[in-house]
Design a protein around this motif. Structure first.
Motif, mmCIF file in Angstrom:
data_model
loop_
_atom_site.group_PDB
_atom_site.id
_atom_site.type_symbol
_atom_site.label_atom_id
_atom_site.label_comp_id
_atom_site.label_asym_id
_atom_site.label_seq_id
_atom_site.Cartn_x
_atom_site.Cartn_y
_atom_site.Cartn_z
ATOM 1 N N ALA A 167 -22.072 36.919 -7.430
ATOM 2 C CA ALA A 167 -21.479 36.084 -8.557
ATOM 3 C C ALA A 167 -22.596 34.518 -9.379
ATOM 4 N N LEU A 168 -22.549 34.303 -9.923
ATOM 5 C CA LEU A 168 -23.047 33.318 -10.857
ATOM 6 C C LEU A 168 -23.462 32.234 -9.934
ATOM 7 N N ASN A 169 -22.128 31.257 -9.791
ATOM 8 C CA ASN A 169 -22.483 30.373 -8.918
ATOM 9 C C ASN A 169 -21.107 30.600 -7.739
ATOM 10 N N ALA A 170 -21.443 29.696 -6.502
ATOM 11 C CA ALA A 170 -20.174 29.518 -6.234
ATOM 12 C C ALA A 170 -20.363 28.159 -4.994
ATOM 13 N N GLY A 171 -19.634 27.266 -4.759
ATOM 14 C CA GLY A 171 -19.612 26.308 -4.019
ATOM 15 C C GLY A 171 -17.976 26.390 -3.014
ATOM 16 N N ALA A 172 -18.150 25.398 -2.207
ATOM 17 C CA ALA A 172 -17.050 24.356 -1.982
ATOM 18 C C ALA A 172 -17.383 23.410 -1.127
ATOM 19 N N PHE A 173 -16.285 22.320 -1.763
ATOM 20 C CA PHE A 173 -15.973 20.951 -1.674
ATOM 21 C C PHE A 173 -15.281 19.403 -0.583
ATOM 22 N N ALA A 174 -15.401 19.340 -0.493
ATOM 23 C CA ALA A 174 -14.127 18.503 0.120
ATOM 24 C C ALA A 174 -13.640 17.388 -0.071
ATOM 25 N N SER A 175 -12.889 17.004 -0.828
ATOM 26 C CA SER A 175 -12.875 15.778 -1.791
ATOM 27 C C SER A 175 -11.362 14.609 -1.019
ATOM 28 N N PRO A 176 -11.764 13.997 -0.643
ATOM 29 C CA PRO A 176 -10.350 13.318 -0.089
ATOM 30 C C PRO A 176 -10.072 11.966 -1.225
ATOM 31 N N GLN A 177 -8.473 11.526 -1.276
ATOM 32 C CA GLN A 177 -8.581 10.236 -2.141
ATOM 33 C C GLN A 177 -7.521 9.614 -0.867
ATOM 34 N N GLU A 178 -7.118 8.809 -1.931
ATOM 35 C CA GLU A 178 -6.503 7.060 -0.851
ATOM 36 C C GLU A 178 -5.137 8.160 0.286
ATOM 37 N N LEU A 179 -4.204 9.005 -0.827
ATOM 38 C CA LEU A 179 -2.907 10.125 -0.800
ATOM 39 C C LEU A 179 -3.222 10.863 -0.371
ATOM 40 N N SER A 180 -4.104 11.286 -0.647
ATOM 41 C CA SER A 180 -4.159 13.005 -0.158
ATOM 42 C C SER A 180 -5.433 13.719 -0.097
ATOM 43 N N GLY A 181 -6.383 14.786 -0.347
ATOM 44 C CA GLY A 181 -7.427 15.640 0.025
ATOM 45 C C GLY A 181 -7.312 16.815 -0.565
ATOM 46 N N SER A 182 -8.237 16.938 -1.134
ATOM 47 C CA SER A 182 -8.430 18.709 -1.285
ATOM 48 C C SER A 182 -9.778 19.617 -0.927
ATOM 49 N N PHE A 183 -9.608 20.599 -0.393
ATOM 50 C CA PHE A 183 -10.505 21.126 -0.076
ATOM 51 C C PHE A 183 -10.612 22.821 -1.397
ATOM 52 N N ASN B 122 0.637 -1.230 0.154
ATOM 53 C CA ASN B 122 -0.147 -0.274 -0.234
ATOM 54 C C ASN B 122 1.387 0.901 -0.016
ATOM 55 N N MET B 123 0.288 2.185 -0.810
ATOM 56 C CA MET B 123 1.247 3.833 -0.972
ATOM 57 C C MET B 123 0.980 4.453 0.547
ATOM 58 N N LYS B 124 1.605 5.226 0.903
ATOM 59 C CA LYS B 124 1.343 6.139 1.873
ATOM 60 C C LYS B 124 1.085 7.164 2.130
ATOM 61 N N PRO B 125 0.734 8.300 2.600
ATOM 62 C CA PRO B 125 -0.550 9.164 2.210
ATOM 63 C C PRO B 125 0.377 10.471 1.604
ATOM 64 N N MET B 126 -0.073 11.528 0.677
ATOM 65 C CA MET B 126 1.416 11.887 0.249
ATOM 66 C C MET B 126 0.792 13.445 0.265
ATOM 67 N N VAL B 127 0.762 13.989 1.036
ATOM 68 C CA VAL B 127 0.177 15.476 1.353
ATOM 69 C C VAL B 127 0.857 16.572 1.226
ATOM 70 N N PRO B 128 0.839 17.273 0.144
ATOM 71 C CA PRO B 128 1.603 17.577 -0.486
ATOM 72 C C PRO B 128 1.668 19.613 0.420
ATOM 73 N N VAL B 129 2.796 19.413 0.847
ATOM 74 C CA VAL B 129 2.982 21.403 1.353
ATOM 75 C C VAL B 129 3.586 22.050 0.453
ATOM 76 N N LEU B 130 2.582 23.344 0.375
ATOM 77 C CA LEU B 130 2.976 24.502 -0.303
ATOM 78 C C LEU B 130 3.485 25.526 0.974
ATOM 79 N N PRO B 131 4.927 26.147 0.039
ATOM 80 C CA PRO B 131 5.765 26.819 1.313
ATOM 81 C C PRO B 131 5.609 28.679 1.322
ATOM 82 N N THR B 132 4.298 28.689 -0.167
ATOM 83 C CA THR B 132 3.981 29.912 -0.636
ATOM 84 C C THR B 132 2.595 29.774 -1.235
ATOM 85 N N HIS B 133 1.805 31.383 -1.547
ATOM 86 C CA HIS B 133 0.950 30.612 -2.196
ATOM 87 C C HIS B 133 1.255 30.576 -3.656
ATOM 88 N N ARG B 134 0.770 29.564 -4.457
ATOM 89 C CA ARG B 134 0.888 29.744 -5.910
ATOM 90 C C ARG B 134 -0.647 30.023 -6.830
#
Length: 951
Positions: free
Chosen positions: A326-342, A258-270
């Motif tokens: 705004a015409l449209n605006a939303g927020a989503f939590a998207s977890p995956q096996e190695l990392s997630g995104s908000f 199994n692969m281990k979690p690999m959550v990225p660490v961002l040093p600055t805003h991109r």
């Protein structure tokens, strides 16, 4: 059999299963208590294959799922798309299953099938009548253990083109289709398993060779990296005997860690950006790295996403959309096996720069911090999640899919109760904790999507991140020295198993009742889950607008507002109460009706019906809501004009029916007609068209006739008056086939529509039904002539199909597909060739037998879920069908002759009198189309002639 929601007992055993001397029983989970659980038995074969069996004898159906723990995350830079590519190759035959036969065998067995790939797993699945189980296991085992000799260079090349067409349709030719690719490249370090899309890059697909693909299979597709889950009308003893026979001798593959979690660490805003050829409006997307799947923060992040950006109570809706910033605006939590995104997504109104949206988003988050998390927020979240989990158990496929996913990613199929506890335990403090942990003052990636020709001033900020490709070392996955070793058996695998005894298919029993005022009610009791579905159809809808087509779309606009404020509840308060109950009440329009749809747990039925009554009888049509919806609708029409699929649907309707026909206009109307609608028109629609006469009510679920009828007494408040649906105007016959062309510059694909208005109304046992049977082999099945030609033989499309559709007044025949741009003219030649061949030479005996087997055996799958039962009995009520119409259909299928099919084809399929619409890049496709000899007429995206002169 009633499924009680009871607790789990897990028994871990090392002894061999009594039913099978080789498969070890690892765990048995049964119902013993009051918690939510999917009962199962889990076994492991000596070759490492995990087998999970779930028994559910409520319907004569089985679902088979094989999930391999490999997705695009097991790929590497320069070799993207392998996992998805192999999903396609797994349907191209194996040693004992001929090319193009996998789909045919399953379909002919009365079943359905598919496969899917994501970053972390690939799965293949079939749902079939229970007597077909052995055949399905034979099929799946054959491609697990006997695939590679059947992977030829020709098949490889065709499927490579099919995958490229899929990418064209879903990514390159779709508004915002490249967004995920741009985000992934900028979010994850170079070489991170999530830094490319599952579908891969075109250049990688062009570079790959057949031996690369074979090595990928040998490395990851062993039984020790797979979970086989079988659910439905089957016993563990029966299933294990068959699994051991077909899978037990397949050699174990290389070890997979199994692969281990690999959550990225961002040093600055991109900041990153790109120009989108198909988007009409810009989009801001802001993404934060977050927790992977099954992490302790998963539930709290999901709750945070709902509070911030889901539904009309959310912070972003209130701060941006409702205020029309705004015409449209939303927020989503998207977890995956190695990392997630908000993820935050905002689409502005025209002319608004994305930098302003960025500022408004930050302001909204500031207001959230001041507002905090409320008790209502938590109650809504928990009520909705509970209903979501219970509703996911309606079908055997739903339960099997969950067991398979849980085992693949956690090693524990019994996760449903644990997840429920996790989600039900979320507190206000948890939500603020994850906000501070993952969002507040944290670095993120912001992508600005600009429409073609937009000024760079629209950007949030200029790109500030360069991908560092240095220091990347491809992972050593162990591809060297892999050998293909086939299983050795004591039986003949070349012989396809026969069918078991035919299952007994029970058409749902139903009751009918006429209420005062002309209301008709039909219902069926379904005690498998403690839920109730209710549908109320009131005469009305799009066809009523034929009296004044200048306001087409009025019925749809009316239902928008019926879903908003009432006299006693704001739209937000109504949503809040429904979410706490885990219920839904929605209103939508069709061609001939307005439908009120209700979904609820039985325990909350009374409270939900009270909210339905409020929505139905106390609407409040406010000027503010009217203007907001009007503005949103007008923008949606403008956005649709940049999307080839939407253009094709709208323009083809206008070609078929003409400019002065109600069915030539979308049910939502268009930019011109919706501008004419006033608030007074909305009120007048309600005052004039709400009626009891002709109203149909459909009830399905854990409730009896005696229980539900008193609860429907509030419907007596509907006015007892006649609402007459106008007869639609006749449509002139097509005098000759012409090509209508809509130019979408730089389109990677051409959207095809070929067909005409048949005038044939829906019927369940007459010529309409029989024409559908006739079309099955032409374009109705995966193995139809059109799809095999254009997709499987040529690789020009991701999918091609044809069908007959019909309503109460008319009907159509239509072929549709997205075709690779440089094959546009060739594809049209092939479409016409297939139609002509079908009408001139007729159906073959083999095709006739295939259709009879496929249609004749699929009834077992038709009545499993509550929605399926509702569709069945609702059809009986709407079209006044006899109770035994399904039996009549079965007899029609059994007695259908080649002569009858051929006669229907000649009658309804005349390639010389059909409309042809092609939406694509005129510069690329026009020269080839001009050589075909058809008159060509260019139209704009509204269906209006571009110039009088034809090509």
């Amino acid at each position: 059999m009633r499924q009680k929601l009871l607790a789990v007992t897990a028994i871990s055993l090392l002894a061999s299963a009594a039913a099978n001397a080789q498969a070890k029983l690892v765990e048995k989970v049964t119902r013993q208590g009051s918690e939510l659980v999917i009962p199962y038995e889990k076994y492991v074969l000596p070759n490492g294959l995990t087998v999970i069996v779930h028994e559910d004898h409520s319907d004569p159906v089985v679902h088979v799922d094989v999930t391999y723990h490999v997705g695009s995350a097991r790929e590497e830079i320069g070799k993207s798309g392998f996992a998805h590519f192999f999903e396609h190759m797994m349907f191209q035959g194996s040693d004992n299953v001929a090319d193009e036969q996998h789909f045919k065998i399953v379909t002919e067995s009365g079943g359905t099938l598919n496969g899917t790939t994501n970053t972390d797993r690939t799965n293949y699945f079939e749902t079939v009548p229970s007597n077909q189980l052995e055949k399905m296991l034979w099929l799946e085992a054959d491609r697990m253990g006997f695939l590679l000799d059947a992977v030829t260079q020709k098949k490889f090349e065709i499927q490579r083109e099919t995958v490229k067409n899929e990418r064209g349709q879903r990514v390159d030719n779709s508004p915002y289709g490249l967004l995920s690719e741009v985000m992934a490249k900028n979010m994850y370090p170079y070489g991170h398993p999530y830094s490319w899309l599952t579908i891969g890059y075109i250049e990688d697909l062009n570079r790959v060779n057949v031996n690369d693909l074979k090595n990928f299979f040998l490395r990851w597709y062993g039984p020790n990296n797979a979970t086989l889950t079988i659910g439905g009308d089957v016993t563990s003893k029966q299933a294990l005997a068959l699994v051991d026979k077909y899978f037990g001798s397949i050699p174990r593959g290389p070890k997979v860690e199994n692969m281990k979690p690999m959550v990225p660490v961002l040093p600055t805003h991109r900041f990153a950006s790109y120009t989108d050829n198909y988007a009409r409006l810009p989009m801001l997307v802001k993404t934060y790295p977050s927790a992977p799947s099954y992490h302790q923060d998963q539930a709290a992040l999901a709750c945070l996403a709902q509070i911030l950006g889901q539904g009309n109570n959310s912070v972003l809706y209130q701060q941006l959309v409702k205020k029309q910033l705004a015409l449209n605006a939303g927020a989503f939590a998207s977890p995956q096996e190695l990392s997630g995104s908000f993820i935050f997504q905002i689409i502005p109104f025209p002319g608004k720069p994305l930098s302003e949206m960025y500022y408004l988003l930050n302001n909204a988050l500031d207001s959230f911090e001041k507002r905090g998390v409320t008790d209502d927020d938590i109650a809504k979240f928990k009520g909705g999640y509970e209903s979501q989990m219970i509703n996911g158990l309606q079908s055997v496929s739903g339960k099997v899919s969950q067991l398979a996913a849980f085992n693949t990613f956690t090693g524990n199929p019994n996760m449903i109760g644990k997840l429920m506890k996790m989600y039900q335990a979320v507190t206000k403090e948890d939500v603020m904790r994850v906000y501070n942990k993952y969002i507040k003052l944290k670095h993120c990636v912001t992508v600005s999507v600009l429409p073609k020709g937009a000024d760079e001033k629209m950007l949030v900020a200029k790109d500030n991140f360069t991908i560092d490709t240095t220091g990347y070392t491809p992972p050593h996955y162990g591809y060297d020295g892999l050998k293909y070793v086939k299983a050795k058996d004591k039986f003949d695998r070349t012989k396809m198993p026969g069918n078991g005894p035919n299952p007994v298919v029970k058409v749902p029993a139903f009751w009918k009742k006429d209420l005062n005022g002309g209301i008709k009610v039909i219902g069926t009791e379904n005690t498998e889950l403690p839920t109730v579905t209710l549908s109320i159809k009131i005469p009305g809808g799009h066809l009523l607008e034929s009296n004044d087509m200048s306001k087409a779309g009025l019925a749809s606009f009316f239902t928008d507002l019926m879903n908003d404020d009432t006299k006693n509840y704001t739209a937000e308060a109504m949503s809040r109460e429904l979410q706490k109950l885990g219920s839904s009440v929605s209103v939508f329009s069709g061609n001939e009706d307005i439908t009120f749809q209700v979904q609820t747990q039985k325990k909350n039925l009374d409270a939900t019906l009270a909210l339905l009554e409020e929505r139905m009888f106390n609407p409040k049509f406010t000027p503010e809501a009217f203007e907001r919806f009007k503005k949103q609708n007008l923008e949606s029409f403008r956005m649709a004009k940049t999307q080839p699929t939407s253009i094709a649907e709208n323009v083809f309707a206008k070609i078929n029916y003409g400019n002065n026909h109600i069915l030539g206009i979308s049910g939502d109307g268009n930019e011109e007609t919706v501008k004419n609608i006033t608030l007074a028109d909305i009120q007048a629609y309600y005052d004039n068209n709400m009626t009891s006469q002709g109203t149909d009510v459909v009830v399905v679920g854990d409730i009896t006739e005696a229980e539900i009828l008193p609860k429907l007494a509030f419907l007596s408040k509907l006015p007892n008056k006649a609402v007459t649906i106008p007869a639609i105007a006749a449509v002139p016959a097509v005098d000759k086939t012409k090509i209508y062309l809509v130019d979408v510059p730089k389109a990677a694909q051409s959207e095809f529509r070929v067909g005409y208005v048949t005038g044939m109304k829906y019927d369940a046992t007459g010529e309409y039904y029989k024409s559908g049977l006739m079309n099955y082999n032409l374009g109705g099945a995966f193995n139809s002539r059109l799809n095999l030609n254009l997709r499987e033989d040529k690789g020009w499309t991701y999918g091609a199909s044809s069908y007959f559709s019909g309503g109460k007044q008319t009907g159509e025949f239509q072929f549709g597909a997205g075709i690779r741009a440089n094959a546009t003219d060739s594809a049209l030649i092939e479409v016409m060739k297939e139609i002509n061949g079908y009408t001139e030479k007729g159906i073959t005996d083999e095709e006739l037998a295939f259709m009879k087997n496929a249609i004749g055996q699929r009834d077992a799958l038709r009545y499993e879920t509550g929605f399926q039962k509702a569709g069945f009995i609702g059809n009986i009520l709407e079209y006044n069908l006899p109770a035994d119409y399904v039996d009549q259909q079965s007899k029609i299928v059994a007695n259908m002759s080649k002569a009858e099919i051929d006669a229907l084809a000649k009658k309804w399929l005349n390639s010389g009198k059909m409309n042809v619409l092609v939406v694509g890049d005129k510069a690329k496709i026009l020269p080839g189309l001009q050589k075909l000899g058809y008159e060509i007429i260019e139209l704009d995206s509204d269906g209006k002639p571009v110039e009088k002169k034809a090509f």
